[in-house]
Design a protein around this motif. Structure first.
Motif, PDB file in Angstrom:
ATOM      1  N   LEU A  44      17.807  -3.741  42.500  1.00 34.85           N
ATOM      2  CA  LEU A  44      17.827  -2.958  41.272  1.00 34.85           C
ATOM      3  C   LEU A  44      17.189  -1.594  41.466  1.00 34.85           C
ATOM      4  CD1 LEU A  44      16.728  -5.952  39.079  1.00 34.85           C
ATOM      5  CD2 LEU A  44      19.045  -5.050  39.325  1.00 34.85           C
ATOM      6  N   ASP A  45      16.419  -1.437  42.543  1.00 35.75           N
ATOM      7  CA  ASP A  45      15.819  -0.142  42.860  1.00 35.75           C
ATOM      8  C   ASP A  45      16.179   0.229  44.295  1.00 35.75           C
ATOM      9  OD1 ASP A  45      14.245  -2.152  43.932  1.00 35.75           O
ATOM     10  OD2 ASP A  45      12.367  -1.058  43.702  1.00 35.75           O
ATOM     11  N   GLN A  46      17.445   0.070  44.633  1.00 34.74           N
ATOM     12  CA  GLN A  46      17.920   0.306  45.993  1.00 34.74           C
ATOM     13  C   GLN A  46      17.755   1.772  46.393  1.00 34.74           C
ATOM     14  OE1 GLN A  46      19.619  -2.045  48.363  1.00 34.74           O
ATOM     15  NE2 GLN A  46      18.778  -0.324  49.509  1.00 34.74           N
ATOM     16  N   GLU A 178      17.780  -2.741  32.467  1.00 34.37           N
ATOM     17  CA  GLU A 178      19.052  -3.268  31.980  1.00 34.37           C
ATOM     18  C   GLU A 178      19.389  -4.629  32.582  1.00 34.37           C
ATOM     19  OE1 GLU A 178      21.372   0.862  30.781  1.00 34.37           O
ATOM     20  OE2 GLU A 178      21.806  -0.062  32.731  1.00 34.37           O
ATOM     21  N   SER A 179      18.711  -4.994  33.660  1.00 33.14           N
ATOM     22  CA  SER A 179      18.977  -6.283  34.313  1.00 33.14           C
ATOM     23  C   SER A 179      18.101  -7.410  33.785  1.00 33.14           C
ATOM     24  CB  SER A 179      18.744  -6.152  35.818  1.00 33.14           C
ATOM     25  OG  SER A 179      17.356  -6.125  36.112  1.00 33.14           O
ATOM     26  N   PRO A 181      16.616 -10.314  31.783  1.00 34.94           N
ATOM     27  CA  PRO A 181      17.290 -11.248  30.869  1.00 34.94           C
ATOM     28  C   PRO A 181      16.609 -11.303  29.508  1.00 34.94           C
ATOM     29  CG  PRO A 181      15.968 -12.447  32.471  1.00 34.94           C
ATOM     30  CD  PRO A 181      15.937 -11.007  32.891  1.00 34.94           C
ATOM     31  N   PRO A 182      17.338 -11.765  28.497  1.00 32.56           N
ATOM     32  CA  PRO A 182      16.742 -11.923  27.166  1.00 32.56           C
ATOM     33  C   PRO A 182      15.494 -12.800  27.244  1.00 32.56           C
ATOM     34  CG  PRO A 182      19.122 -12.236  27.068  1.00 32.56           C
ATOM     35  CD  PRO A 182      18.765 -12.154  28.523  1.00 32.56           C
ATOM     36  N   GLY A 183      14.515 -12.443  26.451  1.00 34.34           N
ATOM     37  CA  GLY A 183      13.274 -13.193  26.433  1.00 34.34           C
ATOM     38  C   GLY A 183      12.207 -12.643  27.354  1.00 34.34           C
ATOM     39  N   THR A 184      12.594 -11.813  28.305  1.00 33.09           N
ATOM     40  CA  THR A 184      11.619 -11.193  29.203  1.00 33.09           C
ATOM     41  C   THR A 184      10.822 -10.139  28.441  1.00 33.09           C
ATOM     42  OG1 THR A 184      13.100 -11.500  31.090  1.00 33.09           O
ATOM     43  CG2 THR A 184      11.293  -9.927  31.352  1.00 33.09           C
ATOM     44  N   ARG A 185       9.515 -10.204  28.526  1.00 33.21           N
ATOM     45  CA  ARG A 185       8.686  -9.189  27.882  1.00 33.21           C
ATOM     46  C   ARG A 185       8.440  -8.049  28.870  1.00 33.21           C
ATOM     47  NH1 ARG A 185       3.304 -11.245  25.690  1.00 33.21           N
ATOM     48  NH2 ARG A 185       3.151 -12.105  27.789  1.00 33.21           N
ATOM     49  N   ALA A 186       8.588  -6.823  28.378  1.00 30.56           N
ATOM     50  CA  ALA A 186       8.426  -5.670  29.251  1.00 30.56           C
ATOM     51  C   ALA A 186       7.920  -4.468  28.467  1.00 30.56           C
ATOM     52  CB  ALA A 186       9.741  -5.319  29.937  1.00 30.56           C
ATOM     53  N   VAL A 187       7.170  -3.623  29.161  1.00 37.99           N
ATOM     54  CA  VAL A 187       6.762  -2.320  28.629  1.00 37.99           C
ATOM     55  C   VAL A 187       7.070  -1.296  29.708  1.00 37.99           C
ATOM     56  CG1 VAL A 187       4.886  -0.891  27.749  1.00 37.99           C
ATOM     57  CG2 VAL A 187       4.905  -3.359  27.267  1.00 37.99           C
ATOM     58  N   ALA A 188       7.709  -0.190  29.314  1.00 42.43           N
ATOM     59  CA  ALA A 188       8.088   0.832  30.295  1.00 42.43           C
ATOM     60  C   ALA A 188       7.766   2.216  29.761  1.00 42.43           C
ATOM     61  CB  ALA A 188       9.576   0.729  30.631  1.00 42.43           C
ATOM     62  N   TRP A 189       7.206   3.040  30.653  1.00 42.96           N
ATOM     63  CA  TRP A 189       6.986   4.448  30.376  1.00 42.96           C
ATOM     64  C   TRP A 189       7.916   5.239  31.296  1.00 42.96           C
ATOM     65  CZ3 TRP A 189       3.262   0.818  31.216  1.00 42.96           C
ATOM     66  CH2 TRP A 189       2.357   0.550  30.179  1.00 42.96           C
ATOM     67  N   LEU A 190       8.802   6.030  30.699  1.00 46.65           N
ATOM     68  CA  LEU A 190       9.802   6.761  31.468  1.00 46.65           C
ATOM     69  C   LEU A 190       9.680   8.251  31.171  1.00 46.65           C
ATOM     70  CD1 LEU A 190      12.870   4.444  30.697  1.00 46.65           C
ATOM     71  CD2 LEU A 190      11.223   4.245  32.573  1.00 46.65           C
ATOM     72  N   LEU A 201      19.399   3.049  26.730  1.00 51.25           N
ATOM     73  CA  LEU A 201      19.661   2.013  27.715  1.00 51.25           C
ATOM     74  C   LEU A 201      20.099   0.728  27.021  1.00 51.25           C
ATOM     75  CD1 LEU A 201      16.555   2.551  30.054  1.00 51.25           C
ATOM     76  CD2 LEU A 201      18.829   3.609  30.206  1.00 51.25           C
ATOM     77  N   SER A 202      20.933  -0.022  27.703  1.00 53.21           N
ATOM     78  CA  SER A 202      21.403  -1.305  27.180  1.00 53.21           C
ATOM     79  C   SER A 202      20.477  -2.403  27.700  1.00 53.21           C
ATOM     80  CB  SER A 202      22.847  -1.559  27.621  1.00 53.21           C
ATOM     81  OG  SER A 202      23.303  -2.807  27.151  1.00 53.21           O
ATOM     82  N   VAL A 203      19.459  -2.711  26.913  1.00 49.26           N
ATOM     83  CA  VAL A 203      18.401  -3.620  27.359  1.00 49.26           C
ATOM     84  C   VAL A 203      18.423  -4.889  26.508  1.00 49.26           C
ATOM     85  CG1 VAL A 203      15.924  -3.901  27.702  1.00 49.26           C
ATOM     86  CG2 VAL A 203      17.005  -1.679  28.130  1.00 49.26           C
ATOM     87  N   ALA A 204      18.580  -6.042  27.168  1.00 50.78           N
ATOM     88  CA  ALA A 204      18.587  -7.326  26.464  1.00 50.78           C
ATOM     89  C   ALA A 204      17.197  -7.926  26.358  1.00 50.78           C
ATOM     90  CB  ALA A 204      19.514  -8.304  27.184  1.00 50.78           C
ATOM     91  N   ALA A 205      16.288  -7.488  27.207  1.00 54.78           N
ATOM     92  CA  ALA A 205      14.929  -8.020  27.213  1.00 54.78           C
ATOM     93  C   ALA A 205      14.157  -7.574  25.984  1.00 54.78           C
ATOM     94  CB  ALA A 205      14.210  -7.568  28.480  1.00 54.78           C
ATOM     95  N   ASP A 206      13.033  -8.222  25.754  1.00 54.54           N
ATOM     96  CA  ASP A 206      12.111  -7.831  24.687  1.00 54.54           C
ATOM     97  C   ASP A 206      11.231  -6.715  25.247  1.00 54.54           C
ATOM     98  OD1 ASP A 206      10.412  -7.623  22.552  1.00 54.54           O
ATOM     99  OD2 ASP A 206       9.383  -9.520  22.915  1.00 54.54           O
TER     100      ASP A 206
END
Length: 285
Positions: A44-46, A178-179, A181-190, A201-206
Motif C-alpha cells: 500500500l506504500d510501494q 482506502e484499504s 477494512p470497515p471497523g478499523t479505527r484510524a487517525v490520520a494527519w495529511l 478519499l473513499s475510506v470504509a474504516a472508522d
C-alpha cells in the motif's frame, strides 16, 4: 539481467497515458506499457525509483545494458545527460482480468512551477508539469508482490492505526487509508499546500482524517499531533512518512510522549531537507 521471476526489482520502460491536475501544485500521471505486466506489488506504500528525461531527450538515459552495474554507468554520465532519478510511492495500480498490471498512477508535487515562485522548480517538477501522453520514462519497480519497499505492516493485533504524511507521502497514506477494512479505527494527519488538494478519499474504516493545509495556516506537524486527543488503544500502530527530520521528531513524540512501543512505529524518510536524491542514496538512506 535475469528474468522478472528471479529478481524482486527490475527496470520497466513505460509511457505516459494521461495526466490530471488535482490542484495548483499536484498532478496525477498514469503510466502504462507492455512490460508493466511483470510489475507485482501487494503493498500500500510501494516505493519506486523513477527515471525522467531531460528537455530535448526522447527517453531517459539509463545504462540498463550494464545490468546490476547500471548505477556506476549512470553516475559516470554527465549530469545534463543522465536521467533525472527521483523516488515516489505508488498511488494506485490497476489489473486486468488475468491479474496482470495494466496501469499505475503516481502523484507528483509541483514545487516552483509558478511564474513568481521564489525558488525555481527542479527537473522532476518541470517534467511533471509539462508531461503529456506518449512521454517515455523508466522505473525500477517490484516483480515480487511482497518486497522490501513495502513498509506499512501493522501487527495483526493492532487496535488503532495512526498515520502522518507530508505532501510527498500523501499518495501512500491515501492508498493505505482506502484499504483499511470497515471497523478499523484510524487517525490520520495529511499535509497539503492548497485547500483544493485536500482530496476526498473513499475510506470504509472508522477514520478521523485531519488535513493540514499550509495556505490556511495549519500548525506545525508536531504541534498538530501533540494537541490531538486520540482514542484509547492498547496496541496502536504508527506509520509516519515524509521529510526525514520531522519523521524522527514525530517518532520521538509517539514513543516518548504517547508511550507507543517503538517496535510498532514505522517511520520512513522519503527525503531530507537540503539533500538531493543522489546524496541520500550515497548515504545509504
Amino acid at each position: 539481467m535475469t528474468s522478472a521471476e528471479a529478481v524482486p526489482f527490475r527496470f520497466f520502460s513505460l509511457q505516459v497515458v494521461r495526466t490530471r491536475r488535482l490542484g495548483p501544485s499536484l498532478v496525477r500521471i498514469t503510466f502504462a506499457g507492455p512490460e508493466l505486466r511483470d510489475f507485482r506489488s501487494d503493498g500500500l506504500d510501494q516505493s519506486l525509483s523513477l527515471f525522467l528525461p531531460h528537455p530535448g531527450q526522447d527517453e531517459p538515459m539509463v545504462p540498463i545494458e550494464l545490468g546490476e552495474d547500471w548505477w556506476r554507468g549512470w553516475m559516470e554520465l554527465p549530469e545534463d545527460v543522465r536521467a533525472v532519478m527521483r523516488s515516489y510511492t505508488l498511488r494506485e495500480l490497476r489489473r486486468d482480468a488475468d491479474g496482470a498490471t495494466t496501469e499505475i498512477d503516481i502523484d507528483f508535487v509541483l514545487h516552483g512551477v509558478e511564474p513568481d515562485a521564489a525558488v525555481p522548480a527542479g527537473p522532476a517538477s518541470r517534467w511533471a508539469a509539462q508531461a503529456s501522453a506518449g512521454d517515455r520514462v523508466r522505473l525500477i519497480g517490484p516483480s515480487a508482490a511482497d518486497n522490501r519497499s513495502i513498509r506499512f505492516r501493522p501487527p495483526e493485533d493492532t487496535d488503532l492505526v495512526l498515520i502522518w504524511a507530508d505532501e510527498t507521502a500523501v499518495p501512500a497514506a491515501s492508498a493505505i487509508l482506502e484499504s483499511l477494512p470497515p471497523g478499523t479505527r484510524a487517525v490520520a494527519w495529511l499535509e497539503a499546500h492548497h485547500a483544493e488538494e485536500a482530496q476526498k478519499l473513499s475510506v470504509a474504516a472508522d477514520a478521523d482524517l485531519v488535513w493540514l493545509v499550509s495556505d490556511d495556516g495549519a500548525p506545525a506537524a508536531i504541534d498538530a499531533v501533540r494537541a490531538a486527543q486520540l482514542p484509547d488503544a492498547e496496541r496502536p500502530y504508527v506509520w509516519i512518512a515524509g521529510e526525514s527530520g520531522r519523521m524522527k521528531e514525530l517518532r520521538r513524540h509517539f514513543v516518548n510522549e504517547r508511550g507507543v512501543d517503538r517496535r510498532r512505529v514505522t517511520f520512513v524518510g522519503y527525503w531530507r531537507q537540503g539533500l538531493t536524491e543522489e546524496q541520500l542514496r550515497e548515504q545509504g538512506e
